[in-house]
Motif scaffolding. Structure first.
Motif, PDB file in Angstrom:
ATOM      1  N   ASP B 356       0.705  -1.156  -0.113  1.00 20.81           N
ATOM      2  CA  ASP B 356      -0.115   0.066  -0.013  1.00 20.81           C
ATOM      3  C   ASP B 356       0.783   1.349   0.121  1.00 20.81           C
ATOM      4  O   ASP B 356       0.488   2.333   0.155  1.00 20.81           O
ATOM      5  CB  ASP B 356      -0.979  -0.042   1.112  1.00 20.81           C
ATOM      6  N   GLY B 357       2.296   1.140  -0.488  1.00 19.02           N
ATOM      7  CA  GLY B 357       3.121   2.221  -0.302  1.00 19.02           C
ATOM      8  C   GLY B 357       3.607   2.392  -1.624  1.00 19.02           C
ATOM      9  O   GLY B 357       3.062   2.254  -2.670  1.00 19.02           O
ATOM     10  N   LEU B 358       4.966   2.791  -1.557  1.00 20.58           N
ATOM     11  CA  LEU B 358       5.586   3.221  -3.051  1.00 20.58           C
ATOM     12  C   LEU B 358       6.888   2.202  -2.737  1.00 20.58           C
ATOM     13  O   LEU B 358       7.368   1.832  -1.447  1.00 20.58           O
ATOM     14  CB  LEU B 358       6.061   4.679  -2.989  1.00 20.58           C
ATOM     15  N   PRO B 359       7.586   2.009  -3.767  1.00 21.69           N
ATOM     16  CA  PRO B 359       8.907   1.394  -3.597  1.00 21.69           C
ATOM     17  C   PRO B 359      10.100   1.796  -2.956  1.00 21.69           C
ATOM     18  O   PRO B 359       9.928   3.363  -2.983  1.00 21.69           O
ATOM     19  CB  PRO B 359       9.380   1.139  -5.125  1.00 21.69           C
ATOM     20  N   ALA B 360      10.735   1.380  -2.021  1.00 19.24           N
ATOM     21  CA  ALA B 360      11.641   1.684  -1.352  1.00 19.24           C
ATOM     22  C   ALA B 360      12.574   2.659  -2.109  1.00 19.24           C
ATOM     23  O   ALA B 360      13.083   3.695  -1.692  1.00 19.24           O
ATOM     24  CB  ALA B 360      12.235   0.845  -0.328  1.00 19.24           C
ATOM     25  N   GLU B 361      13.089   2.141  -3.089  1.00 19.48           N
ATOM     26  CA  GLU B 361      14.166   2.742  -3.711  1.00 19.48           C
ATOM     27  C   GLU B 361      13.654   4.199  -4.443  1.00 19.48           C
ATOM     28  O   GLU B 361      14.547   5.233  -4.381  1.00 19.48           O
ATOM     29  CB  GLU B 361      14.635   1.858  -5.145  1.00 19.48           C
ATOM     30  N   LEU B 362      12.385   4.418  -4.506  1.00 19.76           N
ATOM     31  CA  LEU B 362      11.587   5.495  -5.125  1.00 19.76           C
ATOM     32  C   LEU B 362      11.633   6.467  -3.831  1.00 19.76           C
ATOM     33  O   LEU B 362      12.155   7.849  -4.111  1.00 19.76           O
ATOM     34  CB  LEU B 362      10.198   5.224  -5.642  1.00 19.76           C
ATOM     35  N   VAL B 363      11.369   5.959  -2.707  1.00 14.14           N
ATOM     36  CA  VAL B 363      11.128   6.893  -1.480  1.00 14.14           C
ATOM     37  C   VAL B 363      12.539   7.404  -1.094  1.00 14.14           C
ATOM     38  O   VAL B 363      13.032   8.617  -0.881  1.00 14.14           O
ATOM     39  CB  VAL B 363      10.655   6.019  -0.404  1.00 14.14           C
ATOM     40  N   HIS B 364      13.493   6.451  -1.362  1.00 13.12           N
ATOM     41  CA  HIS B 364      14.876   7.206  -0.983  1.00 13.12           C
ATOM     42  C   HIS B 364      15.584   7.906  -2.042  1.00 13.12           C
ATOM     43  O   HIS B 364      16.259   8.707  -1.585  1.00 13.12           O
ATOM     44  CB  HIS B 364      15.891   5.945  -0.822  1.00 13.12           C
ATOM     45  N   SER B 365      15.116   7.652  -3.390  1.00 16.18           N
ATOM     46  CA  SER B 365      16.007   8.493  -4.402  1.00 16.18           C
ATOM     47  C   SER B 365      15.321   9.758  -4.485  1.00 16.18           C
ATOM     48  O   SER B 365      16.159  10.746  -5.214  1.00 16.18           O
ATOM     49  CB  SER B 365      15.840   7.625  -5.667  1.00 16.18           C
ATOM     50  N   LEU B 366      14.017  10.133  -3.966  1.00 15.75           N
ATOM     51  CA  LEU B 366      13.297  11.454  -4.512  1.00 15.75           C
ATOM     52  C   LEU B 366      14.036  12.477  -3.662  1.00 15.75           C
ATOM     53  O   LEU B 366      14.442  12.341  -2.614  1.00 15.75           O
ATOM     54  CB  LEU B 366      11.984  11.322  -4.086  1.00 15.75           C
ATOM     55  N   PRO B 367      14.217  13.540  -4.096  1.00 12.92           N
ATOM     56  CA  PRO B 367      14.942  14.920  -3.485  1.00 12.92           C
ATOM     57  C   PRO B 367      14.028  15.157  -2.440  1.00 12.92           C
ATOM     58  O   PRO B 367      12.710  15.336  -2.646  1.00 12.92           O
ATOM     59  CB  PRO B 367      14.973  15.713  -4.387  1.00 12.92           C
ATOM     60  N   PRO B 368      14.417  15.080  -1.210  1.00 12.07           N
ATOM     61  CA  PRO B 368      13.481  15.257  -0.096  1.00 12.07           C
ATOM     62  C   PRO B 368      13.290  16.589   0.334  1.00 12.07           C
ATOM     63  O   PRO B 368      13.835  17.764  -0.092  1.00 12.07           O
ATOM     64  CB  PRO B 368      14.329  14.810   1.250  1.00 12.07           C
ATOM     65  N   ALA B 369      12.008  16.711   0.742  1.00 12.06           N
ATOM     66  CA  ALA B 369      11.446  18.083   1.201  1.00 12.06           C
ATOM     67  C   ALA B 369      11.162  18.097   2.682  1.00 12.06           C
ATOM     68  O   ALA B 369      11.139  16.986   3.190  1.00 12.06           O
ATOM     69  CB  ALA B 369      10.383  18.661   0.367  1.00 12.06           C
ATOM     70  N   THR B 370      11.027  19.201   3.447  1.00 11.80           N
ATOM     71  CA  THR B 370      10.842  19.099   4.846  1.00 11.80           C
ATOM     72  C   THR B 370       9.190  19.694   4.912  1.00 11.80           C
ATOM     73  O   THR B 370       8.636  20.171   3.757  1.00 11.80           O
ATOM     74  CB  THR B 370      11.485  19.808   5.822  1.00 11.80           C
ATOM     75  N   ILE B 371       8.443  19.352   5.938  1.00 11.82           N
ATOM     76  CA  ILE B 371       7.334  20.047   6.167  1.00 11.82           C
ATOM     77  C   ILE B 371       7.144  21.452   6.024  1.00 11.82           C
ATOM     78  O   ILE B 371       6.502  22.115   5.364  1.00 11.82           O
ATOM     79  CB  ILE B 371       6.494  19.479   7.317  1.00 11.82           C
ATOM     80  N   ALA B 372       8.277  22.108   6.542  1.00 13.30           N
ATOM     81  CA  ALA B 372       8.386  23.420   6.610  1.00 13.30           C
ATOM     82  C   ALA B 372       8.699  24.091   5.048  1.00 13.30           C
ATOM     83  O   ALA B 372       7.965  25.065   4.792  1.00 13.30           O
ATOM     84  CB  ALA B 372       9.501  24.096   7.402  1.00 13.30           C
ATOM     85  N   ASP B 373       9.406  23.220   4.288  1.00 11.20           N
ATOM     86  CA  ASP B 373       9.496  23.614   2.928  1.00 11.20           C
ATOM     87  C   ASP B 373       8.298  23.624   2.264  1.00 11.20           C
ATOM     88  O   ASP B 373       7.859  24.373   1.479  1.00 11.20           O
ATOM     89  CB  ASP B 373      10.427  22.394   2.098  1.00 11.20           C
ATOM     90  N   ALA B 374       7.322  22.663   2.661  1.00 16.41           N
ATOM     91  CA  ALA B 374       5.968  22.615   1.921  1.00 16.41           C
ATOM     92  C   ALA B 374       5.246  23.783   2.367  1.00 16.41           C
ATOM     93  O   ALA B 374       4.666  24.292   1.523  1.00 16.41           O
ATOM     94  CB  ALA B 374       5.305  21.285   2.424  1.00 16.41           C
ATOM     95  N   CYS B 375       5.409  24.323   3.579  1.00 17.56           N
ATOM     96  CA  CYS B 375       4.576  25.282   4.016  1.00 17.56           C
ATOM     97  C   CYS B 375       5.037  26.835   3.593  1.00 17.56           C
ATOM     98  O   CYS B 375       4.256  27.914   3.651  1.00 17.56           O
ATOM     99  CB  CYS B 375       4.496  25.374   5.458  1.00 17.56           C
ATOM    100  N   GLU B 376       6.273  26.540   2.820  1.00 14.01           N
ATOM    101  CA  GLU B 376       6.834  27.952   2.329  1.00 14.01           C
ATOM    102  C   GLU B 376       6.778  28.199   0.741  1.00 14.01           C
ATOM    103  O   GLU B 376       7.023  28.869   0.336  1.00 14.01           O
ATOM    104  CB  GLU B 376       8.136  28.402   2.918  1.00 14.01           C
ATOM    105  N   ALA B 377       6.630  26.786   0.304  1.00 18.03           N
ATOM    106  CA  ALA B 377       6.812  26.596  -1.255  1.00 18.03           C
ATOM    107  C   ALA B 377       5.794  27.459  -2.041  1.00 18.03           C
ATOM    108  O   ALA B 377       4.533  27.781  -1.336  1.00 18.03           O
ATOM    109  CB  ALA B 377       6.599  25.191  -1.597  1.00 18.03           C
ATOM    110  N   ASP B 378       6.101  27.933  -3.077  1.00 20.79           N
ATOM    111  CA  ASP B 378       5.073  28.616  -3.922  1.00 20.79           C
ATOM    112  C   ASP B 378       3.904  27.726  -4.195  1.00 20.79           C
ATOM    113  O   ASP B 378       2.774  28.193  -4.496  1.00 20.79           O
ATOM    114  CB  ASP B 378       5.730  28.889  -5.120  1.00 20.79           C
TER     115      ASP B 378
END
Lengths: 215, 811
Positions: B356-378
């Motif tokens: 019910d999730g995503l492939p682990a390699e995909l999770v690891h390879s995506l450039p990460p954001a933080t919650i704070a990044d999300a709250c300030e993103a355009d």
């Protein structure tokens, strides 16, 4: 002959008033603020005064009180408010009878009786639960098999005066500070602290016969 | 002033110079300077309203001192403030005397008594005596305004905190002031309960005992409570909590305000599911299946249960074993199991996610954001589950940022979601076709396309529906990586410590420290001695192999595939066919009840260690109570099994495990035990490095539904039949029975009345369910919650299909 001086004292005492009593057949009256084992009082209508607020447990320096409150059942309320004392336990192996629980109680639910003569054969008997602590349907403490009472010892179980308030404060002397209570009704007001402890000669003693008679 | 900084002013508070941000309220500046101004209505996470007047202080702006409410007065250059003047004291005494005119003195029976701001401030600033002798205001004593919250209007001081929270923060304005003057009161609307997912927060912020929580009602008094700070593992947000217990029983969780994650808020599920830990249903001794009667489970001792388990593992051989689950585990437990599986059992068949999730390699390879990044993103691009249902506090954070205008949320989803009230645009796509819709937008001349291409973008990507395969999410991620290379990602994986489990290598093909299986660190090679070179099976693969008889022993690490795997038929077949099923769990769940060996484990609150949230933020869990019976930590079970399998994991304590993790996991290098124990770890230690590459597979578009079929969409609800919810007596009734929602036209076409029972047919199963018309759905789709009491949508789902269609018929 110097050693006879000691006997002189003994001889003289033979003719003086006796200060010892035939305890436990005879008992001295206890001072009004004597701290014995506790009772949990009820209102005149039979409702329990305890609301399970745990202030007694919080203040207890010996940590001998365990209280838990619960929602008062709507159909068969135990106490008048929202909450009642669902569990109430005092461990008498720990209790030091300091009376701070009585001072802390906001509803005069817990008071100390004058009863102190009890011995246990096991530790669990030393933990008094609501079954033992709550007064009976007449407002009198429940006699446990291991407690030695003479009749009358259990009177005035809630006769108590707070060190802090209200009757410890002269302003409140002779004012009724009590809510009505099962067995005693509205009690006479406190008269404040006495100047000094009553003279022994002022106190009544039960004779052996009287004690026997009352039993 | 010569050293003046733009946007900064200098204020004199009680004789000391204080630097404050321009526009900041005086009370906040005083707080930072360590000067406490008493208050009831002011809350640093909500707007100021100046309701209670308790924060009146003497403010001199050049015209002489004057009493002003410090929560409503912005700081100004040269302002001189006296918080202890005679006038201030008189004002405070007056306000408290007024508040106590109507506030009942039932503190001994009030749950707030002992930790009550009104009590405390009356003691500290109050007049001592009241001149009021008249009768106080009377209302009916507590009225339940929801299943979880009681309201006592007599105690209310009308501070507006709960109503402001409901309106501003939660977005569920279901409580409000009614009437006027002396009879002003907080109430719900008639016949509408305060059924917010966040209602518990109002209890926490109520400055008196007007709002109390039903699960905590009369459980304990504040002075009975023992408290530690920990991190919630109900979902993968990792909200900081205070865990409170009395007499070795969990009685309350409170939200702790940390800037990076939860801002002090908790969802009701996370706040009240402590009841599950206390549950009578907890497993306390190992159980093994009665050899004489297959239907019976017998209480056992650890020695024989572990011996049986080890024997089953040895029998099955490294290819014949599958280890499913592990998101309930702490990082240390997950590491121990990862090490046991790879270095001793020598298998790579292990997966913390249940299809019910995503492939682990995909999770690891995506450039990460933080919650704070999300709250300030355009732009925040949400292509995933209904955040309000699955990651409730992430929804709250995004909502806060969106309503304040800090970010704009765009959602692409097949069904309406709880985020719609605040999204800038909700794009309704067909199930499994999110990538197609996103592609169309990006290639259009829409303003949104320009903003996405030119502005900062945080993509929240997860599984929108359990009834579609992960291919649609992978396609979305692939498209965003291709078209918007500057975008960063938050992976909306829901389970408690799923990110930590993946980081610890509880997934096929990845090793601890976000490295691929063919690229182990030298330290890992040294310490582990052996790592499989071939990538193993994921949960779907393991269940298929088990159903075919290729996997003979299944280990369920706190997993319940029968309830949580999208395809119930496959899970049931696998559990049935596997010779031995070993379950490590807190409860007898649908799956563990069918296991052959059940090993009871510690639950939340009973274990220390660390957890990792969806951003990759590591924070500390603290043990609060001693576990019941003879239950053990999962890592201990792993070490015991290792001995019985003839090896040794060399793990002796959680702390020592972490030291080993720090050594072998490249991404976690430098995250020492000392750092985790330090104050820094309150906010969590963010780990973002990764060396895993993911090669996006080519994904085909889902087939078009035939004219008779309805495309099934199935997401989770906050209140569902999950183990912790159903084991919490206060929460269990909140989970509603499942209904199938269909567009009214589709129902009409079939001559079905809304609200009637229908026969639902899929390739997997035929069941009877109640169907209800819902106009907010697209035509040709059917919405069924994934795991509600009594019925899971997983009966209809084929895990191998890209999308799933159902047909409905009248009975």
């Amino acid at each position: 002959m110097g050693y006879l001086d000691g006997f002189k004292v003994t001889f003289k005492k033979l003719f003086e008033e006796r200060v010892t009593t035939e305890y436990p057949k005879e008992k001295r009256p206890k001072p009004p603020r004597f701290h014995g084992r506790h009772v949990l009082n009820r209102y005149e209508d039979g409702m329990e005064k305890c609301i399970g607020c745990e202030l007694c447990a919080g203040v207890c320096p010996a940590k001998c009180i365990y209280v838990r409150g619960a929602d008062n059942p709507e159909t068969e309320p135990v106490s008048p408010g929202e909450r009642y004392g669902y569990v109430y336990e005092i461990n008498y192996l720990r209790c030091i009878h300091c009376d701070l629980c009585v001072e802390a109680c906001p509803t005069e639910a817990i008071t100390e009786s004058k009863l102190f003569e009890f011995s246990f054969a096991n530790r669990s008997d030393a933990i008094y639960t609501k079954d033992e602590l709550v007064v009976d349907d007449d407002g009198q403490p429940k006699r446990q098999p291991w407690e030695l009472w003479h009749d009358g010892d259990d009177l005035a179980t809630s006769g108590w005066m707070r060190a802090t308030a209200p009757s410890g404060n002269p302003d409140y002397q002779n004012r009724v500070g009590w809510s009505g209570e099962l067995g005693y009704g509205v009690r006479a007001p406190e008269t404040g602290q006495q100047e000094k402890f009553p003279e022994l000669s002022d106190l009544d003693f039960l004779t052996e016969d009287q004690a026997e008679e009352q039993h | 002033m010569s050293d003046s900084v733009p946007n900064e002013v200098s204020v004199n508070i009680n004789g000391a110079e204080v630097r404050a941000k321009a526009g900041e309220m005086l009370i906040a500046a005083a707080d930072r300077a360590g000067v406490h101004i008493p208050r009831f209505c002011y809350h640093e996470r909500m707007s100021s309203v100046g309701m209670c007047r308790m924060c009146l202080v003497d403010v001199d702006t050049g015209r002489g001192p004057m009493l002003q409410p410090s929560c409503m007065v912005p700081v100004a250059e040269g302002m001189s403030v006296d918080t202890q003047s005679e006038d201030t004291k008189r004002a405070q005494e007056g306000i408290l005397e007024f508040l106590l005119v109507n506030h009942p003195l039932d503190c001994p029976v009030c749950d707030k008594g002992g930790e009550c701001p009104l009590q405390d401030q009356t003691m500290a600033y109050g007049p001592g005596e009241s001149r009021f002798v008249e009768e106080k205001r009377h209302y009916e004593k507590p009225i339940p305004i929801s299943d979880l919250v009681h309201l006592d209007r007599e105690r209310c001081i009308l501070c507006d905190r709960c109503t402001r929270f409901a309106d501003e923060i939660a977005g569920d304005p279901l409580i409000h002031f009614t009437e006027r003057g002396n009879s002003t009161q907080v109430l719900t609307f008639p016949d509408e309960p305060f059924s917010s997912y966040f209602s518990g927060n109002t209890v926490q912020i109520c400055p008196v005992g007007a709002l109390t929580a039903a699960p905590y009602r009369f459980k304990a008094r504040p002075w009975d409570l023992d408290q530690v700070e920990s991190t919630c593992t109900t979902c993968s947000m990792g909200c900081r909590t205070a865990v409170q217990s009395s007499r070795n029983e969990l009685v309350r969780y409170l939200g702790v305000d940390i800037e990076s994650v939860n801002h002090g808020w908790l969802c009701d599920k996370g706040r009240f599911n402590f009841e599950a830990t206390n549950s009578e249903e907890r497993l306390t001794v190992p159980l093994i299946r009665d050899p004489n009667d297959e239907r019976q489970l017998l209480g056992s001792d650890w020695g024989s249960a572990l011996a049986n388990a080890a024997e089953a593992i040895l029998d099955a051989g490294s290819d014949g074993i599958g280890i499913i689950g592990g998101s309930r585990l702490t990082n240390e437990d997950a590491y121990a199991w990862s090490k046991l599986a790879r270095s001793i059992i020598r298998t790579d068949n292990l997966d913390a996610q249940l299809g019910d999730g995503l492939p682990a390699e995909l999770v690891h390879s995506l450039p990460p954001a933080t919650i704070a990044d999300a709250c300030e993103a355009d732009t925040v691009l949400v292509v995933g589950p209904d955040l309000k249902e699955e990651l409730a506090i992430l929804h709250l954070r995004l909502r806060g940022a969106a309503t304040k205008g800090h970010t704009k949320v765009v959602e692409i989803n097949a069904a309406p979601s709880g985020c719609e009230p605040y999204v800038e645009r909700a794009i309704r796509c067909g199930s499994g076709e999110a990538a197609k819709y996103l592609g169309e937008i990006l290639n259009s001349d829409d303003d949104l396309a320009t903003r996405l291409r030119e502005g900062s973008v945080v993509a929240v990507v997860g599984r929108s529906s359990m009834a579609e395969s992960d291919h649609s999410s992978i396609a979305v991620a692939a498209l965003i990586r291709d078209e918007l290379p500057h975008a960063t990602f938050l992976t909306a994986l829901r389970r408690g410590n799923v990110r930590g489990a993946l980081d610890m290598g509880l997934a096929p093909g990845v090793l601890p420290g976000r490295t691929a299986i063919d690229n182990p660190s030298s330290a890992l090679d040294d310490i582990w001695g052996y790592t499989p070179s071939m990538k193993g099976l994921d949960t779907t693969g393991m269940l298929q192999a088990a159903a075919e008889g290729k996997i003979r022993t299944l280990v369920l690490l706190g997993a319940d595939p029968l309830s949580d795997f999208p395809d119930r038929n496959l899970a049931a077949e696998a559990i049935q066919r596997a010779e031995t099923v070993i379950s490590l769990d807190n409860f007898l769940t649908a799956s563990s009840a069918q296991a052959d060996i059940i090993l009871p484990t510690t639950a939340y609150g009973e274990q220390g260690g660390t957890t990792t949230n969806l951003e990759g933020r590591i924070s500390r869990l603290t043990q609060k109570i001693t576990p019941p019976g003879s239950v053990r930590d999962d890592w201990m079970i792993a070490t015991e099994l290792a001995w019985r399998l003839g090896g040794d994991l060399n793990l002796t304590s959680k702390e020592q495990i972490w030291r080993e993790i720090e050594q072998v996991a490249p991404s976690h290098a430098g995250v020492t035990v000392e750092r985790i124990m330090s104050e820094e770890a309150r906010e969590g230690i963010l780990v973002q490095e990764s060396s895993v590459e993911y090669i996006f597979p080519s994904v085909q578009e889902p087939p078009i539904a035939d004219g008779y079929g309805l495309r099934l969409i199935s997401g989770r609800k906050l209140w569902d039949a999950s183990t912790t919810t159903s084991m919490s007596p206060s929460l269990r009734p909140l989970a509603e029975a499942p209904v199938l929602k269909v567009h009214p036209t589709d129902l009409q076409r079939l001559g079905i009345l809304s609200g009637s029972d229908v026969r639902v047919i899929s390739t997997r199963s035929t069941e009877n369910l109640k169907a209800v018309a819902d106009e907010s759905l697209e035509r040709g789709t059917a919405l069924l919650p994934f795991n509600q009491p009594g019925f899971g949508a997983n009966r209809f789902i084929d895990a191998t299909a890209a999308v799933n269609d159902i047909r409905i018929e009248t009975l």
